[in-house]
Design a protein around this motif. Structure first.
Motif, PDB file in Angstrom:
ATOM      1  N   MET A 113      35.283  30.966  26.151  1.00 31.18           N
ATOM      2  CA  MET A 113      36.135  31.653  27.383  1.00 31.18           C
ATOM      3  C   MET A 113      37.182  31.057  27.657  1.00 31.18           C
ATOM      4  O   MET A 113      38.230  31.789  27.806  1.00 31.18           O
ATOM      5  CB  MET A 113      35.042  31.813  28.428  1.00 31.18           C
TER       6      MET A 113
ATOM      7  N   MET B 136      41.461  32.363  27.934  1.00 29.06           N
ATOM      8  CA  MET B 136      41.963  32.138  29.121  1.00 29.06           C
ATOM      9  C   MET B 136      43.585  31.645  28.638  1.00 29.06           C
ATOM     10  O   MET B 136      44.548  31.858  29.278  1.00 29.06           O
ATOM     11  CB  MET B 136      41.684  31.240  30.049  1.00 29.06           C
TER      12      MET B 136
ATOM     13  N   LEU C 251      45.379  34.570  27.389  1.00 27.14           N
ATOM     14  CA  LEU C 251      46.121  35.585  28.626  1.00 27.14           C
ATOM     15  C   LEU C 251      47.189  34.741  29.382  1.00 27.14           C
ATOM     16  O   LEU C 251      48.327  35.200  29.513  1.00 27.14           O
ATOM     17  CB  LEU C 251      45.073  35.593  29.438  1.00 27.14           C
ATOM     18  N   LEU C 252      47.018  33.358  29.603  1.00 25.64           N
ATOM     19  CA  LEU C 252      47.846  32.830  30.431  1.00 25.64           C
ATOM     20  C   LEU C 252      49.250  32.250  30.001  1.00 25.64           C
ATOM     21  O   LEU C 252      50.096  32.334  30.588  1.00 25.64           O
ATOM     22  CB  LEU C 252      46.929  31.677  31.264  1.00 25.64           C
TER      23      LEU C 252
ATOM     24  N   VAL D 271      43.165  41.407  29.128  1.00 27.01           N
ATOM     25  CA  VAL D 271      42.167  41.351  30.486  1.00 27.01           C
ATOM     26  C   VAL D 271      40.804  41.991  30.043  1.00 27.01           C
ATOM     27  O   VAL D 271      39.864  41.510  30.017  1.00 27.01           O
ATOM     28  CB  VAL D 271      42.717  42.008  31.497  1.00 27.01           C
TER      29      VAL D 271
ATOM     30  N   LEU E 250      27.865  28.831  34.667  1.00 25.44           N
ATOM     31  CA  LEU E 250      27.791  30.047  35.351  1.00 25.44           C
ATOM     32  C   LEU E 250      29.200  30.298  36.266  1.00 25.44           C
ATOM     33  O   LEU E 250      29.800  31.237  36.216  1.00 25.44           O
ATOM     34  CB  LEU E 250      26.598  30.599  36.162  1.00 25.44           C
TER      35      LEU E 250
ATOM     36  N   GLN F 109      31.839  28.571  35.804  1.00 24.21           N
ATOM     37  CA  GLN F 109      33.088  28.751  34.987  1.00 24.21           C
ATOM     38  C   GLN F 109      33.478  30.030  34.851  1.00 24.21           C
ATOM     39  O   GLN F 109      34.617  30.571  34.712  1.00 24.21           O
ATOM     40  CB  GLN F 109      32.436  28.003  33.790  1.00 24.21           C
ATOM     41  N   PHE F 110      32.650  30.771  34.491  1.00 24.77           N
ATOM     42  CA  PHE F 110      32.784  32.351  34.292  1.00 24.77           C
ATOM     43  C   PHE F 110      33.334  32.958  35.442  1.00 24.77           C
ATOM     44  O   PHE F 110      34.154  33.854  35.386  1.00 24.77           O
ATOM     45  CB  PHE F 110      31.213  32.893  33.807  1.00 24.77           C
TER      46      PHE F 110
ATOM     47  N   MET G 240      36.904  32.004  35.943  1.00 33.86           N
ATOM     48  CA  MET G 240      37.795  32.707  35.001  1.00 33.86           C
ATOM     49  C   MET G 240      38.149  33.907  35.506  1.00 33.86           C
ATOM     50  O   MET G 240      39.212  34.503  35.393  1.00 33.86           O
ATOM     51  CB  MET G 240      36.969  32.777  33.558  1.00 33.86           C
TER      52      MET G 240
ATOM     53  N   ALA H  38      40.712  33.783  37.952  1.00 29.71           N
ATOM     54  CA  ALA H  38      41.852  33.274  37.539  1.00 29.71           C
ATOM     55  C   ALA H  38      42.718  34.470  36.876  1.00 29.71           C
ATOM     56  O   ALA H  38      43.702  34.819  37.059  1.00 29.71           O
ATOM     57  CB  ALA H  38      41.661  32.103  36.624  1.00 29.71           C
ATOM     58  N   THR H  39      41.813  35.128  36.178  1.00 30.47           N
ATOM     59  CA  THR H  39      42.461  36.546  35.521  1.00 30.47           C
ATOM     60  C   THR H  39      42.929  37.490  36.646  1.00 30.47           C
ATOM     61  O   THR H  39      44.095  37.675  36.458  1.00 30.47           O
ATOM     62  CB  THR H  39      41.317  37.238  34.980  1.00 30.47           C
TER      63      THR H  39
END
Lengths: 536, 70
Positions: free
Chosen positions: A93, A97, A100-101, A291, B17, B19-20, B23, B26-27
């Protein structure tokens, strides 16, 4: 060498798998032929349909990323190693990121067909030597990852029919490899995109259905899933505690860190992912696509965690390890237990299609790098006609496919996951420094680019040669020889900093004159990376 | 890491968990930041570029007319 795993599928499920696989292949091959670039337009071959919706692009990106190694390997890791396997999913994951970033939007704005175009824009002086170096690195990464996929097809076949004979093995690689070549050489990017989207939809549906069935089995009680998993792992509480696989010695811990570093940093430099980033016509669509990809990959990761834990809880850790000590059979055993032959056939045909789609994307990325960077810009110095470049791209796809098949037949015993993570490590140490420096560092020069590309590639390859993957261990390529003075399985922790350091040193050593011209180029590049190519 | 929070859910698993979740947040922050802070600048720069091009075009045409008139 490949383990003596027994066949786990019965006749019915085997036939069903075959029928499903063949029907998907037939449909996607015909679509690839129909949507193939007809007017011999080079941009269509490289980028495909540039006006796709964010959802479809995101599906294709997710499809490009989730390979058979991820699908089978990560669930197996979770099933066998519990908590340490789950950590691996988290790294995936973070990698998305990073894309994306950091790299997605500037890369799309400054790029055209390949990464070479971005670097050429940033370093206009001596762009030819940079393109040559980049083409070599791209070829190395793609070939290694392609071999990983083809070796994975043999491992998958082993799950069905037991240990295959050398002839069966060669047949399997040649059949899969030829399909890959047809997708890439004839279909180009439109064909690869279509199979990628089909695969991603199948993957997400298949994984979601199985995860729901697992949760239903435990009546949606996560606590019961966790406790049954640790009871049936025969390890008790240790199953859900860190350190089962990567604990103990310092080497183990460093190895884990190295692997995570390669996963997190490698994705942003994988050539076939980068080609996908260049496809959308506007920035807004690209942002939406990435996204979507982050969301979809996140979902697949969460579901893979549930599947891995479910496999241990329902099938039992020892049964999984008995069929395949690496754990690749976990998801298929679980599917058989939960949904019988139908679900098992669905998931195993899915695994084959995943292999095929990722391999097609890789072949295409390597072929376009060879045709566009090496042939058109280096050999013909930018004077090649579009039809000529297209012909070379198609030929290059065939050559790369054949090379991949030969290498896969030579190294069929190595583990798919190891090969895949090596490709990640090489991408992160050779290609990533050049991307990051050219996007964000004013003082980056051509010499720095060359040094980081060649140096990162050489450093990571040499460390692999002297690692336990090649010699000194019973499951390495040459188990009898011992020249493994580098103790880690993955070179990332040394070679990635080395790549960045070489790029920095090379740029500093370039002298003042070159640095001044490069600052001018950077100012221009910065605007372009923000505004994007001229388009309405 | 091995401290149990609820039943078998240890601190380590809970962090995984979380962490997800981080993310996801953050997105969302990134997309909002780009839409509100960066996209307007990009639009302005693009408009500026187009403006410059048009001025150059006009200057060329004007010069041409003068030449023809002479």
């Amino acid at each position: 060498m490949v383990t003596q795993s027994a066949a786990i599928a019965d006749q019915f499920s085997l036939r069903l798998t075959f029928i499903l696989f063949v029907s998907v292949v037939v449909v996607t091959l015909f679509t690839a032929l129909l949507t193939a670039p007809q007017r011999d337009e080079i941009s269509e071959f490289y980028l495909g349909n540039r006006d796709m919706s964010p959802l479809r692009n995101g599906l294709a990106m997710c499809g490009d990323y989730v390979s058979a190694a991820t699908l089978l390997g990560s669930t197996g890791l979770v099933a066998l190693n519990g908590y340490d396997g789950l950590l691996y999913l988290g790294g995936t994951m973070v990698a998305w990121m990073m894309v994306l970033l950091m790299v997605a939007e500037p890369l799309r704005n400054s790029g055209k067909f390949t990464l070479g175009d971005t670097l050429a824009l940033r370093l206009p002086h001596g762009q030819r030597s940079v393109r040559l170096a980049l083409a070599l690195c791209t070829l190395a990464v793609c070939l290694l990852y392609l071999v990983a996929q083809l070796v994975g097809s043999i491992a998958l076949l082993t799950q069905f029919i037991g240990d295959p004979s050398p002839t069966t093995r060669a047949m399997c690689v040649v059949v899969i490899g030829s399909m890959v070549v047809v997708y890439a050489a004839i279909g180009g990017m439109p064909g690869a995109t279509f199979i990628q989207v089909v695969k991603a939809v199948m993957l997400i549906a298949g994984v979601a259905i199985t995860a729901v069935m697992v949760l239903q089995h435990f009546s949606w009680n996560i606590d019961r899933l966790l406790s049954t998993a640790s009871d049936n792992s025969a390890l008790g509480d240790r199953f859900l505690e860190p350190g089962l696989r990567y604990g103990g010695t310092t080497t183990n811990k460093l190895d884990f860190f190295s692997l995570q570093l390669a996963i997190v940093l490698g994705l942003a430099a994988l050539p076939h992912i980068m080609m996908r980033l260049l496809a959308p016509r506007t920035n807004r669509v690209l942002r939406g696509s990435v996204v979507w990809a982050v969301g979809l990959v996140g979902f697949v990761c969460l579901a893979a965690g549930v599947l891995g834990l479910g496999a241990t809880a329902i099938v039992g850790r020892e049964n999984i390890a008995q069929v395949d000590p690496r754990g690749d059979a976990a998801i298929l055993l679980l599917a058989h237990k939960l949904g019988g032959a139908v679900l098992e056939a669905l998931l195993s045909s899915l695994a084959f299609i995943t292999l095929l789609a990722v391999a097609a994307g890789l072949t295409l990325a390597a072929a376009s790098s060879l045709a566009h960077d090496l042939y058109s810009e280096v050999i013909r110095k930018g004077k090649a006609k579009q039809t000529e470049e297209l012909g070379v791209a198609r030929l290059a796809a065939v050559v790369i496919g054949v090379m991949g098949m030969l290498l896969a037949l030579l190294s069929w015993g190595t583990s798919t996951a190891t090969l895949a993570f090596l490709a990640f490590a090489i991408a992160a140490s050779a290609i990533l420094p050049a991307i990051v420096y050219s996007l964000f560092w004013r003082g980056f020069t051509t010499r720095g680019a060359l040094l980081s590309l060649y140096g990162g590639l050489l450093c990571s390859v040499l460390l692999v040669v002297f690692s336990p993957i090649i010699s000194s261990q019973p499951n390495s390529v040459y188990p009898d020889a011992d020249f493994a003075w580098f103790p880690l399985q993955n070179p990332g922790i040394v070679s990635i900093p080395a790549g960045f350091l070489l790029g920095w040193l090379g740029s500093l050593a370039g002298g003042r004159g070159q640095a001044v011209t490069s600052t001018d180029a950077f100012a221009e590049f910065e605007v372009r990376a923000l505004v994007g190519p001229d388009q309405r | 890491m091995n401290q149990e929070l609820f039943g078998r859910l240890t601190l380590g698993l809970a962090l995984g968990l979380v962490q997800f979740l981080v993310m996801g947040v953050a997105t969302w922050c990134y997309v909002r930041h780009m839409r509100e802070r960066v996209d307007p600048i990009v639009l302005r720069l693009r408009a500026q570029q187009r403006e410059q091009e048009r001025e150059q075009e006009q200057a060329r045409v004007a010069a041409g007319r003068r030449f023809r008139a002479w």
